[in-house]
Design a protein around this motif. Structure first.
Motif, PDB file in Angstrom:
ATOM      1  N   HIS A  31       0.861  -1.179   0.000  1.00  0.00           N
ATOM      2  CA  HIS A  31       0.000   0.000   0.000  1.00  0.00           C
ATOM      3  C   HIS A  31       0.900   1.232   0.000  1.00  0.00           C
ATOM      4  CE1 HIS A  31      -3.494  -2.388   0.922  1.00  0.00           C
ATOM      5  NE2 HIS A  31      -2.977  -2.826   2.048  1.00  0.00           N
ATOM      6  N   PRO A  85       0.597   4.692   1.686  1.00  0.00           N
ATOM      7  CA  PRO A  85      -0.214   5.578   2.532  1.00  0.00           C
ATOM      8  C   PRO A  85      -0.162   7.030   2.069  1.00  0.00           C
ATOM      9  CG  PRO A  85       1.320   4.256   3.838  1.00  0.00           C
ATOM     10  CD  PRO A  85       1.697   4.070   2.403  1.00  0.00           C
ATOM     11  N   ASP A  95      -6.734   9.440   1.031  1.00  0.00           N
ATOM     12  CA  ASP A  95      -8.121   8.982   0.975  1.00  0.00           C
ATOM     13  C   ASP A  95      -8.784   9.192  -0.376  1.00  0.00           C
ATOM     14  OD1 ASP A  95      -8.022   8.159   3.562  1.00  0.00           O
ATOM     15  OD2 ASP A  95      -8.781  10.046   4.380  1.00  0.00           O
ATOM     16  N   ASP A 139     -16.132  -0.136  -4.074  1.00  0.00           N
ATOM     17  CA  ASP A 139     -16.456  -1.310  -3.267  1.00  0.00           C
ATOM     18  C   ASP A 139     -17.860  -1.805  -3.615  1.00  0.00           C
ATOM     19  OD1 ASP A 139     -18.279   0.306  -1.930  1.00  0.00           O
ATOM     20  OD2 ASP A 139     -16.873   0.762  -0.304  1.00  0.00           O
ATOM     21  N   VAL A 160     -12.867   3.416  -3.213  1.00  0.00           N
ATOM     22  CA  VAL A 160     -11.863   2.833  -2.323  1.00  0.00           C
ATOM     23  C   VAL A 160     -10.676   3.793  -2.252  1.00  0.00           C
ATOM     24  CG1 VAL A 160     -10.341   0.861  -1.954  1.00  0.00           C
ATOM     25  CG2 VAL A 160     -12.600   0.526  -2.985  1.00  0.00           C
ATOM     26  N   SER A 198      -4.944   4.840  -0.870  1.00  0.00           N
ATOM     27  CA  SER A 198      -3.959   4.272   0.060  1.00  0.00           C
ATOM     28  C   SER A 198      -4.245   2.805   0.393  1.00  0.00           C
ATOM     29  CB  SER A 198      -3.920   5.093   1.345  1.00  0.00           C
ATOM     30  OG  SER A 198      -5.194   5.074   1.967  1.00  0.00           O
ATOM     31  N   GLN A 199      -5.451   2.296   0.034  1.00  0.00           N
ATOM     32  CA  GLN A 199      -5.799   0.900   0.314  1.00  0.00           C
ATOM     33  C   GLN A 199      -5.488  -0.027  -0.854  1.00  0.00           C
ATOM     34  OE1 GLN A 199      -6.913  -0.186   3.372  1.00  0.00           O
ATOM     35  NE2 GLN A 199      -6.275   1.915   3.817  1.00  0.00           N
ATOM     36  N   TYR A 230      -3.392  -2.108  -3.656  1.00  0.00           N
ATOM     37  CA  TYR A 230      -2.108  -2.801  -3.695  1.00  0.00           C
ATOM     38  C   TYR A 230      -1.399  -2.459  -4.998  1.00  0.00           C
ATOM     39  CZ  TYR A 230      -3.854  -5.762   0.093  1.00  0.00           C
ATOM     40  OH  TYR A 230      -4.348  -6.230   1.271  1.00  0.00           O
ATOM     41  N   TRP A 243      -7.139  -4.486  -6.167  1.00  0.00           N
ATOM     42  CA  TRP A 243      -7.919  -4.448  -4.928  1.00  0.00           C
ATOM     43  C   TRP A 243      -9.084  -5.406  -5.095  1.00  0.00           C
ATOM     44  CZ3 TRP A 243     -12.915  -3.124  -3.339  1.00  0.00           C
ATOM     45  CH2 TRP A 243     -13.067  -2.965  -1.950  1.00  0.00           C
TER      46      TRP A 243
END
Ligand SMILES: [Zn+2]
Length: 264
Positions: A84, A86, A90, A97, A103, A106-107, A109, A247
């Protein structure tokens, strides 16, 4: 009379000020040029050979790094494979999702590895990779090129791993190398390339110039991700290019190797 000489004085002061600014700025601009922050002009390449329609790729005898020498390039801790980042925060990038919500970037991959130039001490040389040649990592055939606008071009090369009558993705007999944030593309779709051949240069992104290099076992993400999963919703993975990040709603499917991204 007095007003006229006042004007002249203002002009003289302005003239002197401009001279001082020029004399002060010139060494700064020159130093920036010398330090490589102002990119050198593009290298010249021979024109691409004529288009060859979709030959079967030769079997790839070996793989190399796309930026050479390999020791002169490396990822940042946040730009390695499968991590990730960071720092991206956001802001939603491209995945939604199951509830339709964005999403956070930062979440996601990282599905590849971002290679930056390194200096002699092994530290990141910001912007140092600008316009460096990008090499095909193995013998193969270019299957895809895309102008991704402000993100530079994407190139995908198919590499055959085993001799046989036909290339079959299902049999795992091919892998695909993906090169993103490149410019001056030297190849076309359907063109065979040899290991080490220059196919493009690193796109000028200023201090952020880097190569996103991805290896994966699938050719086309739009046929790969099951219906109802994030990858199938037309997001990062769910189309041909499918580059950059991955993700999934199900954490067990979220890491990039689940769907066949490979750690370069
Ligand atoms: Zn990347």
């Amino acid at each position: 009379m007095q007003r006229e000489s006042g004007c002249r004085r203002v002009l003289v002061v302005m003239f002197i000020a401009m001279g001082v600014i020029c004399l002060t700025a010139a060494p700064y601009v020159w130093n920036r040029y010398l330090s490589g922050l102002i990119p050198p002009p593009l290298p010249s390449f021979p024109p691409a050979p004529p288009y060859t329609p979709w030959p079967t790729p030769p079997v790839a005898a070996g793989f190399d790094f796309p930026l050479l020498p390999a020791a002169s390039y490396g990822p940042l801790p946040n730009t390695r494979y499968g991590v990730h980042n960071p720092a991206f925060g956001d802001r939603s990038n491209c995945f939604r999702d199951a509830g339709g919500g964005g999403v956070p970037f930062s979440q996601l991959y990282h599905a590849g590895i971002d290679l930056f130039a390194l200096d002699g001490a092994g530290q990141t040389a910001w912007g140092g990779a600008t316009h460096d040649p990008v090499h095909a990592v193995a013998d193969g055939v270019v299957i895809y090129t895309l102008d991704a606008g402000a993100d530079g071009y994407i190139i995908i090369v198919e590499h055959r791993l085993a001799a046989g009558p036909a290339l079959s993705e299902a049999e795992g007999s091919a892998v695909y190398s993906v090169y993103w944030h490149v410019s001056s593309v030297q190849v076309r779709e359907g063109q065979p390339v040899a290991r080490g051949q220059i196919i493009a240069v690193v796109y000028d992104q200023g201090f952020n110039s880097h190569l996103h290099w991805e290896m994966r076992a699938f050719r086309d993400g739009s046929n790969l991700f099951p219906a109802g999963t994030a990858g199938a919703r037309g997001t990062c993975n769910g189309h041909f290019a499918g580059v950059g990040y991955t993700w999934d709603d199900d954490p067990a499917r979220a890491a990039p190797d689940y769907y066949g991204y490979l750690d370069p």
